[in-house]
Design an enzyme around this catalytic site. Structure first.
Site, PDB file in Angstrom:
ATOM      1  NE  ARG A  76      -3.825  -2.227   2.210  1.00  0.00           N
ATOM      2  CZ  ARG A  76      -4.052  -3.268   2.862  1.00  0.00           C
ATOM      3  NH1 ARG A  76      -3.102  -3.477   3.840  1.00  0.00           N
ATOM      4  NH2 ARG A  76      -4.822  -4.232   2.444  1.00  0.00           N
ATOM      5  CG  ASP A 107     -12.495   0.029  -2.596  1.00  0.00           C
ATOM      6  OD1 ASP A 107     -11.688  -0.450  -1.835  1.00  0.00           O
ATOM      7  OD2 ASP A 107     -13.693   0.497  -2.125  1.00  0.00           O
ATOM      8  CB  THR A 130     -10.420  -7.271  -2.348  1.00  0.00           C
ATOM      9  OG1 THR A 130     -10.763  -7.512  -1.280  1.00  0.00           O
ATOM     10  CG2 THR A 130     -11.528  -7.044  -3.355  1.00  0.00           C
ATOM     11  CG  ASP A 132     -12.002  -7.031   2.170  1.00  0.00           C
ATOM     12  OD1 ASP A 132     -11.696  -8.230   2.732  1.00  0.00           O
ATOM     13  OD2 ASP A 132     -11.107  -6.091   2.336  1.00  0.00           O
TER      14      ASP A 132
HETATM   15  O1  F6P Z   1      -8.615  -5.828   2.388  1.00  0.00           O
HETATM   16  C1  F6P Z   1      -8.300  -7.146   2.612  1.00  0.00           C
HETATM   17  C2  F6P Z   1      -7.998  -7.406   4.111  1.00  0.00           C
HETATM   18  O2  F6P Z   1      -7.455  -8.588   4.502  1.00  0.00           O
HETATM   19  C3  F6P Z   1      -9.114  -7.000   4.824  1.00  0.00           C
HETATM   20  O3  F6P Z   1     -10.093  -8.073   5.007  1.00  0.00           O
HETATM   21  C4  F6P Z   1      -8.395  -6.722   6.244  1.00  0.00           C
HETATM   22  O4  F6P Z   1      -9.057  -5.731   7.275  1.00  0.00           O
HETATM   23  C5  F6P Z   1      -7.152  -5.951   5.718  1.00  0.00           C
HETATM   24  O5  F6P Z   1      -6.863  -6.418   4.380  1.00  0.00           O
HETATM   25  C6  F6P Z   1      -6.043  -6.129   6.676  1.00  0.00           C
HETATM   26  O6  F6P Z   1      -4.660  -5.639   6.143  1.00  0.00           O
HETATM   27  P1  F6P Z   1      -3.266  -5.714   6.754  1.00  0.00           P
HETATM   28  O7  F6P Z   1      -2.747  -7.099   5.926  1.00  0.00           O
HETATM   29  O8  F6P Z   1      -2.529  -4.518   6.007  1.00  0.00           O
HETATM   30  O9  F6P Z   1      -3.288  -5.624   8.051  1.00  0.00           O
END
Ligand code: F6P
Length: 327
Positions: A76, A107, A130, A132
């Site tokens: 990210r 998104d 994703t 989600d």
């Molecule tokens: O968007 C995918 C996801 O796994 C979500 O379900 C979760 O809230 C987030 O990413 C966790 O992100 P990270 O791996 O940066 O903690």
């Protein structure tokens, strides 16, 4: 406007999801089939900024269709949110003659692609990657099916121990601010209740239902909580229940990142392959800034800016099914 595309880039961005590798493979091999040069951009948008870009061959994507994660890595990237960052990224693409991009991500990644394309007139095609499933304009997102099956497998195991001890288990699943993983895994495992961000949680109702079940000596219960539920996560709910019904043996299980890993399911491999193939066709046909989805088993193209604004809607009937079946 670019007339004929000859060089394209592909990247994965945001949280990884099972099936991203199958999508990369499809983009690379379809591109090569059409005589394009294909470049892999590593670590998402960050790789565009850092010039971490590699030439891909058909062989670079051999033996990856069955692997979770992403061979291109993901990130990210905050710097890409600034105009200076995006300008730096564009210079690196220009240097190599890359004229179109395929972005595999959620998104947030689509939003970045839309802004980038508006500023530098470079066509960007999105693929919904994703776990989600929180993007409108597609029945499937790459990774959701695998993630939800992983959750189901884990919840079934929790049920064994819940049953052995007559316990209530509160299981927290991922999904960010969407309740799809919770809703599907909860229905599939016969959960007593499912808490999702799309619906207001009524804690008194949960207590009343547990009390009623206790009266009937139904002590084994599973409650699935989406991590984004406004009441809080599994720990908050557990503390509340323990206060209200202290005699109920309550335990918490947070499934966490286990849901993001593992070999992609057949469905995720197939949709990733179809979407990846069509993403390249889009670039060749001169389509600008859409994401490739599947609706009613047909390819469906949604402008990136619409995907960013809309969310999938929860089917209210499903919640009724949960209520009726969990007696
Ligand atoms: O968007 C995918 C996801 O796994 C979500 O379900 C979760 O809230 C987030 O990413 C966790 O992100 P990270 O791996 O940066 O903690």
């Amino acid at each position: 406007m670019i007339k004929k595309i000859t060089k394209i880039g592909v990247l994965t961005s945001g949280g990884d999801s099972p099936g991203m590798n199958a999508a990369i493979r499809a983009v690379v091999r379809t591109g090569i089939y059409h005589g394009l040069e294909v470049f892999g951009i590593r670590h998402g948008y960050q790789g565009m900024l850092d010039d971490d870009i590699i030439k891909m061959e058909g062989q670079s994507v051999a033996n990856i269709i069955q692997r979770g994660g992403t061979i291109l890595k993901t990130a990210r990237c905050m710097e890409f949110m600034t105009h200076e960052g995006r300008k730096k990224a564009f210079e690196n693409l220009k240097k190599r003659g890359i004229q179109g991009l395929v972005i595999i991500g959620g998104d947030g990644s689509f939003k970045g692609a839309q802004t980038f394309s508006n500023e530098f007139d470079i066509p960007c095609i999105g693929l919904p990657g994703t776990i989600d499933k929180d993007i409108a304009g597609t029945d499937f997102t790459i990774g959701f099916d695998t993630a939800v099956n992983t959750a189901v497998e884990a919840i079934d195991k929790v049920r064994d121990t819940a049953d052995a001890h007559d316990r209530l288990f509160i299981i927290e699943v991922m999904g960010r601010d969407a309740g799809y993983i919770a809703l599907h895994s909860g229905i599939a495992t016969g959960a007593e209740n499912i808490l999702i961000p799309e619906r207001k949680t009524n804690p008194e109702e949960i207590i009343a239902s547990l009390q009623e079940k206790k009266k009937r000596k139904k002590l084994v219960n599973l409650i699935i909580v989406a991590e984004g539920d406004e009441f809080g996560g599994a720990n908050e709910l557990s503390n509340y229940i323990k206060k209200e019904i202290p005699e109920l043996e309550t335990r918490v299980c947070i499934l966490g990142h286990i849901q993001r890993g593992g070999s992609p399911s057949c469905l995720d491999r197939v949709i990733a392959s179809r979407m990846g193939y069509h993403a390249v066709e889009c670039l060749i046909e001169g389509k600008y800034n859409v994401f490739v989805g599947i609706v009613n088993n047909k390819m469906h193209y949604t402008p990136l800016n619409e995907a960013v604004k809309k969310k999938q809607k929860i089917n209210e009937e499903w919640m009724n099914i949960v209520k009726i079946l969990a007696t």
